[in-house]
Enzyme design. Structure first.
Site, PDB file in Angstrom:
ATOM      1  N   CYS A  42      36.753  35.898  42.234  1.00 20.99           N
ATOM      2  CA  CYS A  42      37.882  36.730  41.821  1.00 20.99           C
ATOM      3  C   CYS A  42      38.682  36.061  40.697  1.00 20.99           C
ATOM      4  O   CYS A  42      38.963  36.674  39.668  1.00 20.99           O
ATOM      5  CB  CYS A  42      38.784  37.005  43.020  1.00 20.99           C
ATOM      6  N   CYS A  47      37.976  39.631  39.383  1.00 23.08           N
ATOM      7  CA  CYS A  47      39.184  40.451  39.246  1.00 23.08           C
ATOM      8  C   CYS A  47      40.110  40.017  38.119  1.00 23.08           C
ATOM      9  O   CYS A  47      40.561  40.845  37.316  1.00 23.08           O
ATOM     10  CB  CYS A  47      40.025  40.403  40.518  1.00 23.08           C
ATOM     11  N   LYS A  50      38.639  39.961  34.395  1.00 22.68           N
ATOM     12  CA  LYS A  50      38.332  41.364  34.081  1.00 22.68           C
ATOM     13  C   LYS A  50      39.604  42.152  33.786  1.00 22.68           C
ATOM     14  O   LYS A  50      39.690  42.876  32.799  1.00 22.68           O
ATOM     15  CB  LYS A  50      37.599  41.985  35.264  1.00 22.68           C
ATOM     16  N   TYR A 176      31.768  50.198  40.308  1.00 20.73           N
ATOM     17  CA  TYR A 176      33.067  49.988  39.667  1.00 20.73           C
ATOM     18  C   TYR A 176      33.020  48.937  38.565  1.00 20.73           C
ATOM     19  O   TYR A 176      33.699  49.071  37.543  1.00 20.73           O
ATOM     20  CB  TYR A 176      34.161  49.716  40.712  1.00 20.73           C
ATOM     21  N   GLU A 180      34.126  49.677  34.689  1.00 24.95           N
ATOM     22  CA  GLU A 180      35.227  48.871  34.148  1.00 24.95           C
ATOM     23  C   GLU A 180      34.805  48.190  32.840  1.00 24.95           C
ATOM     24  O   GLU A 180      35.552  48.199  31.853  1.00 24.95           O
ATOM     25  CB  GLU A 180      35.666  47.816  35.173  1.00 24.95           C
ATOM     26  N   HIS A 433      61.424  61.050  40.429  1.00 25.29           N
ATOM     27  CA  HIS A 433      61.207  61.949  39.298  1.00 25.29           C
ATOM     28  C   HIS A 433      61.822  61.388  38.020  1.00 25.29           C
ATOM     29  O   HIS A 433      62.914  60.853  38.071  1.00 25.29           O
ATOM     30  CB  HIS A 433      61.834  63.313  39.614  1.00 25.29           C
ATOM     31  N   GLU A 438      55.026  61.022  42.202  1.00 30.06           N
ATOM     32  CA  GLU A 438      55.711  62.046  43.006  1.00 30.06           C
ATOM     33  C   GLU A 438      54.756  63.140  43.480  1.00 30.06           C
ATOM     34  O   GLU A 438      55.034  63.827  44.456  1.00 30.06           O
ATOM     35  CB  GLU A 438      56.897  62.655  42.247  1.00 30.06           C
TER      36      GLU A 438
HETATM   37  P1  FAD Z   1      33.894  34.181  46.289  1.00 34.90           P
HETATM   38  O1  FAD Z   1      35.244  34.453  45.774  1.00 34.90           O
HETATM   39  O2  FAD Z   1      32.738  34.643  45.506  1.00 34.90           O
HETATM   40  O3  FAD Z   1      33.813  32.620  46.518  1.00 34.90           O
HETATM   41  C1  FAD Z   1      32.627  31.994  46.904  1.00 34.90           C
HETATM   42  C2  FAD Z   1      32.641  30.581  46.362  1.00 34.90           C
HETATM   43  O4  FAD Z   1      31.609  29.844  46.975  1.00 34.90           O
HETATM   44  C3  FAD Z   1      32.376  30.513  44.864  1.00 34.90           C
HETATM   45  O5  FAD Z   1      33.387  29.761  44.239  1.00 34.90           O
HETATM   46  C4  FAD Z   1      31.012  29.834  44.748  1.00 34.90           C
HETATM   47  O6  FAD Z   1      30.900  29.041  43.597  1.00 34.90           O
HETATM   48  C5  FAD Z   1      31.005  29.014  46.009  1.00 34.90           C
HETATM   49  N1  FAD Z   1      29.668  28.688  46.526  1.00 34.90           N
HETATM   50  C6  FAD Z   1      28.603  29.535  46.668  1.00 34.90           C
HETATM   51  N2  FAD Z   1      27.589  28.910  47.267  1.00 34.90           N
HETATM   52  C7  FAD Z   1      27.997  27.641  47.495  1.00 34.90           C
HETATM   53  C8  FAD Z   1      27.392  26.496  48.097  1.00 34.90           C
HETATM   54  N3  FAD Z   1      26.173  26.560  48.603  1.00 34.90           N
HETATM   55  N4  FAD Z   1      28.101  25.347  48.140  1.00 34.90           N
HETATM   56  C9  FAD Z   1      29.363  25.283  47.636  1.00 34.90           C
HETATM   57  N5  FAD Z   1      29.980  26.332  47.076  1.00 34.90           N
HETATM   58  C10 FAD Z   1      29.308  27.499  47.015  1.00 34.90           C
HETATM   59  N6  FAD Z   1      37.723  42.421  44.069  1.00 34.90           N
HETATM   60  C11 FAD Z   1      38.926  43.029  44.153  1.00 34.90           C
HETATM   61  O7  FAD Z   1      39.532  43.071  45.218  1.00 34.90           O
HETATM   62  N7  FAD Z   1      39.496  43.601  43.021  1.00 34.90           N
HETATM   63  C12 FAD Z   1      38.890  43.575  41.810  1.00 34.90           C
HETATM   64  O8  FAD Z   1      39.426  44.086  40.831  1.00 34.90           O
HETATM   65  C13 FAD Z   1      37.628  42.928  41.711  1.00 34.90           C
HETATM   66  N8  FAD Z   1      36.995  42.842  40.518  1.00 34.90           N
HETATM   67  C14 FAD Z   1      35.803  42.176  40.429  1.00 34.90           C
HETATM   68  C15 FAD Z   1      35.186  42.086  39.196  1.00 34.90           C
HETATM   69  C16 FAD Z   1      33.992  41.425  39.058  1.00 34.90           C
HETATM   70  C17 FAD Z   1      33.340  41.339  37.703  1.00 34.90           C
HETATM   71  C18 FAD Z   1      33.394  40.824  40.214  1.00 34.90           C
HETATM   72  C19 FAD Z   1      32.087  40.106  40.096  1.00 34.90           C
HETATM   73  C20 FAD Z   1      33.999  40.902  41.455  1.00 34.90           C
HETATM   74  C21 FAD Z   1      35.207  41.572  41.580  1.00 34.90           C
HETATM   75  N9  FAD Z   1      35.852  41.705  42.808  1.00 34.90           N
HETATM   76  C22 FAD Z   1      37.067  42.352  42.895  1.00 34.90           C
HETATM   77  C23 FAD Z   1      35.231  41.195  44.063  1.00 34.90           C
HETATM   78  C24 FAD Z   1      35.840  39.868  44.487  1.00 34.90           C
HETATM   79  O9  FAD Z   1      35.724  38.947  43.434  1.00 34.90           O
HETATM   80  C25 FAD Z   1      35.124  39.370  45.722  1.00 34.90           C
HETATM   81  O10 FAD Z   1      35.170  40.365  46.715  1.00 34.90           O
HETATM   82  C26 FAD Z   1      35.764  38.095  46.278  1.00 34.90           C
HETATM   83  O11 FAD Z   1      35.808  37.080  45.320  1.00 34.90           O
HETATM   84  C27 FAD Z   1      35.005  37.637  47.510  1.00 34.90           C
HETATM   85  O12 FAD Z   1      35.547  36.432  47.999  1.00 34.90           O
HETATM   86  P2  FAD Z   1      34.653  35.411  48.806  1.00 34.90           P
HETATM   87  O13 FAD Z   1      35.573  34.379  49.341  1.00 34.90           O
HETATM   88  O14 FAD Z   1      33.783  36.127  49.748  1.00 34.90           O
HETATM   89  O15 FAD Z   1      33.670  34.771  47.740  1.00 34.90           O
END
Ligand code: FAD
Length: 448
Positions: A42, A47, A50, A176, A180, A433, A438
Site C-alpha cells: 500500500c 494505494c 497510485k 480497479y 485507475e 446543500h 446530499e
Molecule cells: P502487503 O502490504 O503487500 O505487505 C506484505 C509485505 O510482505 C511486503 O512488504 C512484502 O515485501 C513482504 N514480504 C513478502 N514475502 C516476504 C517474505 N517471504 N519475507 C519477508 N517479507 C516478505 N488497497 C486499498 O485499500 N486502497 C487502495 O487504493 C489500493 N490501491 C492499490 C493499488 C495498487 C497498484 C495495488 C497493487 C494495491 C492496492 N491496494 C489498495 C491493495 C493494498 O495494497 C493491499 O490490500 C494491502 O497492502 C495488503 O496488505 P498486506 O499486509 O496483506 O500485504
C-alpha cells in the site's frame, strides 16, 4: 520450551505492521521480517503512490474547468520525471515513519526474505529464529498471464517507476487497478487503450456504475475495448507490438497488465509446517487462525478482501485476540471502498444484483445529475448515486456513487450502512446543500 520471540511476523505491510505494533504494546517480544521495504504494498507501490499519480493526472481537467470559471490558464506542461522524483521522496518519508513506528513500539525489524522451516521456526538468510506464534502477512503479487512475450510487459510495480511517460500505453485488465492506471495515463496526456477480455469492466461492482464508468472513460478519450485480449507480445525498437485476439496488431510504448494479484506464498515453506492452503491462499478462520495452532495469517495472503484497511483490521484483531486477552474476529461485511478512477467510485454493501439474490424484494433509488462544478466548468461528466433497500425491513443494504469526491462521501455513508440504518433514517437526515453527498438523503422515488 523457550522461544526467541513470542511473535514472528513475516511481512511488514499493512497487516504485519499493525499486528506487530499492537502485540508489542501488550508486552509481547516481536520481530518482523521484511524482504523489500517496510510499509508494504500500500505505502510503497500501491494505494499511496497510485493516489498521488491520480491527483497529478487530474490537473489537466482542472485547468480546463478553471477557464469556465473565468480564469485564464497559461500554457501548461507536465514533467513525468519530476512527479516520480517527488512521489519517491514522499514514499521514502513514509517508509521512514513506518520504521520509526516499529522501532518506537519495540518491534525488531529483520531485513530479508523469510521462509517457514516448521511450526515454530523461521529462516532469514543463514539465521533461524524460533517463535511461539508466527504470523504470515506476506501480501500478494501481480499475476501475469502465460502469453508469449509477457516478459516485455510491465505490472503496476514498474508503472510507478517508468523512466519516461509512455506516449502510447495499453492497459490490460478490467479491475480497479486497471481502470485507475488507464485514467492516470490518460489524464497526463498519454494515448491509452484498455483491453479487457470480459464484457464489462469492474466485475462484482454494481452494473449501473460499471456501465457509467465505461462511458465516462470513453468520453475522456480512453479507447476501451471489451471482449479483447492479447495473444502475443513482441519487442520493437521503440516499444512493443501486440497481437490481439481478432488477429489485428497494436504498437505501443508500453503494455501494462493489471489482471489480478495472487497471494505471495510461492517458496514460503508453509508446506514444511503443514499449513492448509486454498487456491494459493492461506486458509484461515474468522480469527485468522490456520490449521496449525502456532501459525496465523492476515491480509492479502488470505484472499479474503484485498484492501489495506481490511488487512489492518485483521492484524489488529489477531493481536488483540492472541496477546491482548480480547477475542475479536475480523468482520468482512459492509466494507466501504473506492475506485480512484476518473470520475471516482465509492461503494458499500451489496450491488443491486447481489441484493436481489439475497433479499428477493428490494427497492432501488437512483439519482443522475450534473455536478454544479461542471455547469460552468463545461465538462460533460455526470454523477450518479444509487441506494438499495431491503423492502421487508427498510434497511439500506447497498449505497453506490460515481462522481467527484465519491471516495470521501462513501466513508460517511458506510457508517450508516454498517450500522444497519433504514431508508427512513436516511430520509430523516437533513441535507448538506449544495453538495453531491446530499443525494443520499434526498432520493425519494424507487425505480420500478
Ligand atoms: P502487503 O502490504 O503487500 O505487505 C506484505 C509485505 O510482505 C511486503 O512488504 C512484502 O515485501 C513482504 N514480504 C513478502 N514475502 C516476504 C517474505 N517471504 N519475507 C519477508 N517479507 C516478505 N488497497 C486499498 O485499500 N486502497 C487502495 O487504493 C489500493 N490501491 C492499490 C493499488 C495498487 C497498484 C495495488 C497493487 C494495491 C492496492 N491496494 C489498495 C491493495 C493494498 O495494497 C493491499 O490490500 C494491502 O497492502 C495488503 O496488505 P498486506 O499486509 O496483506 O500485504
Amino acid at each position: 520450551m523457550t522461544f526467541d520471540y513470542d511473535l514472528f511476523v513475516i511481512g511488514a505491510g499493512s497487516g504485519g505492521v499493525r499486528a506487530s505494533r499492537i502485540a508489542s504494546s501488550f508486552g509481547a517480544k516481536v520481530a518482523v521480517a521484511e524482504e523489500y521495504r517496510v510499509g508494504g504494498t500500500c505505502v510503497i507501490r500501491g494505494c499511496v503512490p497510485k493516489k498521488l499519480l491520480v491527483y497529478a493526472s487530474h490537473f489537466s481537467e482542472d485547468f480546463h474547468l478553471a477557464e469556465g470559471f473565468g480564469w485564464t490558464v497559461g500554457e501548461t506542461s507536465f514533467d513525468w520525471k519530476k512527479l516520480i522524483e517527488r512521489k519517491d521522496a514522499e514514499i521514502d518519508r513514509l517508509n521512514g515513519l513506518y520504521i520509526n513506528t516499529l522501532n518506537g513500539a519495540g518491534v525488531e525489524i529483520i531485513n530479508g526474505r523469510a521462509t517457514v522451516e516448521d511450526a515454530n521456526t523461521v529462516r532469514v538468510g543463514d539465521k533461524t529464529y524460533t517463535a511461539k506464534k508466527i504470523l504470515v502477512a506476506v501480501g500478494g503479487w501481480p499475476s501475469m498471464p502465460d502469453v508469449p512475450g509477457i516478459e516485455h510487459a510491465i505490472s503496476s510495480n514498474e508503472a510507478l517507476h517508468l523512466e519516461e511517460q509512455p506516449k502510447r500505453i495499453v492497459v490490460v485488465g478490467g479491475g480497479y487497478i486497471a481502470v485507475e492506471f488507464a485514467g492516470i495515463f490518460a489524464g497526463m496526456g498519454s494515448e491509452v487503450i484498455q483491453l479487457y477480455r470480459g464484457d464489462q469492466i469492474l466485475r462484482g461492482f454494481d452494473d449501473d456504475l460499471r456501465e457509467r464508468l465505461a462511458r465516462e472513460m470513453t468520453g475522456k478519450g480512453i479507447d476501451l475495448r471489451l471482449g479483447t485480449n492479447i495473444t502475443e507480445i513482441e519487442k520493437t525498437d521503440d516499444g512493443v507490438r501486440l497481437t490481439l485476439t481478432d488477429g489485428s496488431t497494436l504498437d505501443a510504448d508500453a503494455v501494462m497488465y493489471a489482471t489480478g494479484r495472487v497471494p505471495k506464498t510461492e517458496g514460503l515453506g508453509l508446506e514444511n509446517a503443514g499449513v492448509e492452503m486454498e487456491r494459493g491462499a492461506v486458509k484461515v478462520d474468522a480469527y485468522s487462525r490456520t490449521n496449525v495452532p502456532s501459525i496465523f495469517a492476515v491480509g492479502d495472503v488470505t484472499n479474503r478482501v484485498q484492501l489495506t484497511p481490511v488487512a489492518i483490521k485483521e492484524g489488529h484483531a489477531f493481536a488483540l485476540t492472541e496477546f491482548g486477552g480480547t477475542e475479536q474476529a475480523a468482520e468482512h461485511d459492509a466494507i466501504p471502498s473506492a475506485v480512484f478512477s476518473q470520475p471516482p467510485i465509492g461503494t458499500v454493501g451489496l450491488s443491486e444484483a447481489q441484493a436481489r439474490e439475497k433479499y428477493g424484494e428490494i427497492e432501488v433509488y437512483t439519482s443522475d445529475f450534473k455536478p454544479m462544478k461542471h455547469t460552468l466548468g463545461g465538462s460533460d461528466e455526470r454523477a450518479f448515486t444509487k441506494m438499495i433497500v431491503d423492502k421487508k425491513t427498510d434497511v439500506v443494504v447497498g449505497a453506490h456513487m460515481i462522481g467527484a469526491d465519491a471516495a470521501e462521501i462513501i466513508q460517511g455513508v458506510g457508517i450508516a450502512v454498517k450500522a444497519g440504518l433504514t431508508k427512513a433514517q436516511f430520509d430523516a437526515t437533513v441535507a448538506v446543500h449544495p453538495s453531491s453527498a446530499e443525494e443520499f438523503v434526498l432520493m425519494r422515488n424507487a425505480k420500478s
